[in-house]
Design an enzyme around this catalytic site. Structure first.
Site, PDB file in Angstrom:
ATOM      1  N   HIS A  20       0.822  -1.210   0.000  1.00  0.00           N
ATOM      2  CA  HIS A  20       0.000   0.000   0.000  1.00  0.00           C
ATOM      3  C   HIS A  20       0.863   1.270   0.000  1.00  0.00           C
ATOM      4  O   HIS A  20       2.049   1.244   0.333  1.00  0.00           O
ATOM      5  CB  HIS A  20      -0.903   0.012   1.247  1.00  0.00           C
ATOM      6  N   GLU A  70      -2.489  -6.927   7.210  1.00  0.00           N
ATOM      7  CA  GLU A  70      -1.255  -6.614   7.920  1.00  0.00           C
ATOM      8  C   GLU A  70      -1.051  -7.565   9.106  1.00  0.00           C
ATOM      9  O   GLU A  70      -2.017  -8.160   9.619  1.00  0.00           O
ATOM     10  CB  GLU A  70      -1.318  -5.163   8.421  1.00  0.00           C
TER      11      GLU A  70
END
Length: 327
Positions: A85, A167
């Site tokens: 990201h 994550e």
């Protein structure tokens, strides 16, 4: 277990042999609980009945060898792109994690610009090929995906929100000082096995990424095309652990890897050979994450290679020196 092994070892089921093995292996089992049934090939299995001292029931499932099919998917993507990201507000100010859930942290303005730039680079790599997207459910990865769409002109086969590509979990609302202390401790302990307080270890992330690989291969079989590109919009550690799993690298290999920068692209290209498809990192990707120097499969599969070569003498497929997409 003995009955199932005996059953699968013969093309034609010899039920008396199976029954004797069951009785011999489990002398205290109540064999009345095993009834005559039909195999998946339609053959009737007549299992010897008798009476023993009542014990826990045992269910036996038989799978004739003729029903075990060896298949190799033909729709694996031409390339796999893993995109971390863009830069988030949490990257700029880690104190935000104390009051805002990690998965709700948005991109910064710089991160949005990074994502748009990466979208242009990615589209040039994809060309006219169709694309399939897998996106972590975190806000910053979904926003990265949204920014990529400004440049994507290829046909999108599908987009899947994939929680297993999220994550690493560092805990809920995070104490900044404790997290910094834990990250320093992780360097000495090892990134793969170190578990954050109330969070995950790298090994935990590896397990869920490994589970995702099965879904990915199934999607390729059912929904994809061999000329497609698969794009994972995810996080740094998830990217590295996917490549570790896909390429059969060891824990030591992982420990030496570097985290990719925000919106950096890790690219795996497919090569078709006599032994089936293989994947290799591009030179730029290998240099970026400091990948192992070996161009073939990782050391984690060496034993598997030797076993596969032994089996190849019986006419089974030999893995050879290159890694297919792998199990």
């Amino acid at each position: 277990a003995a009955a199932a092994l005996a059953a699968t070892s013969q093309q034609h089921f010899r039920s008396n042999v199976v029954a004797r093995l069951v009785v011999r292996a489990f002398p205290n089992m109540n064999v009345n609980v095993i009834h005559a049934c039909r195999s998946s090939s339609g053959r009737r299995l007549t299992v010897l009945k008798g009476s023993r001292a009542p014990t826990r029931s045992l269910a036996v499932a038989a799978f004739p060898t003729s029903t075990v099919k060896k298949s190799r998917t033909t729709n694996l993507p031409r390339q796999i792109i893993l995109l971390r990201h863009g830069r988030s507000l949490g990257n700029e100010d880690e104190s935000l994690f104390a009051n805002l859930a990690d998965w709700k942290i948005p991109l910064s303005e710089e991160g949005r610009l990074q994502a748009r730039k990466a979208g242009g680079i990615m589209q040039r790599m994809i060309g006219d090929d169709p694309v399939m997207f897998y996106v972590s459910p975190y806000v910053r990865t979904k926003q990265t995906y949204d920014e990529l769409q400004h440049h994507v002109t290829s046909d999108v086969l599908f987009t899947r929100e994939e929680p297993r590509l999220r994550e690493q979990d560092f805990g809920n609302f995070q104490d900044t000082e404790l997290i910094q202390k834990a990250k320093k401790e992780r360097v000495d302990f090892g990134r793969f096995f170190y578990r954050f307080p109330d969070g995950e270890s790298g090994a935990d992330v590896f397990d869920r990424v490994s589970a995702f690989c099965g879904t990915f291969i199934q999607d390729c079989d059912q929904l994809a095309r061999p000329d497609a590109t698969a794009v994972f919009v995810t996080h740094g550690i998830a990217s590295r652990l996917f490549v570790m799993r896909w390429m059969h690298w060891t824990v030591d290999d992982f420990e030496a890897l570097h985290n990719p920068n925000n919106c950096a692209l890790i690219v795996l290209k497919r090569y078709d050979g006599a032994n089936g498809p293989t994947y290799r990192l591009t030179r730029e990707s290998r240099e970026m994450i400091k990948a192992p120097s070996s161009g073939g499969i990782g050391r984690a599969l060496k034993l598997g290679q030797m076993l596969a070569k032994e089996r190849s003498r019986d006419g089974n497929w030999d893995f050879g020196d290159a890694t297919p997409w792998g199990l």
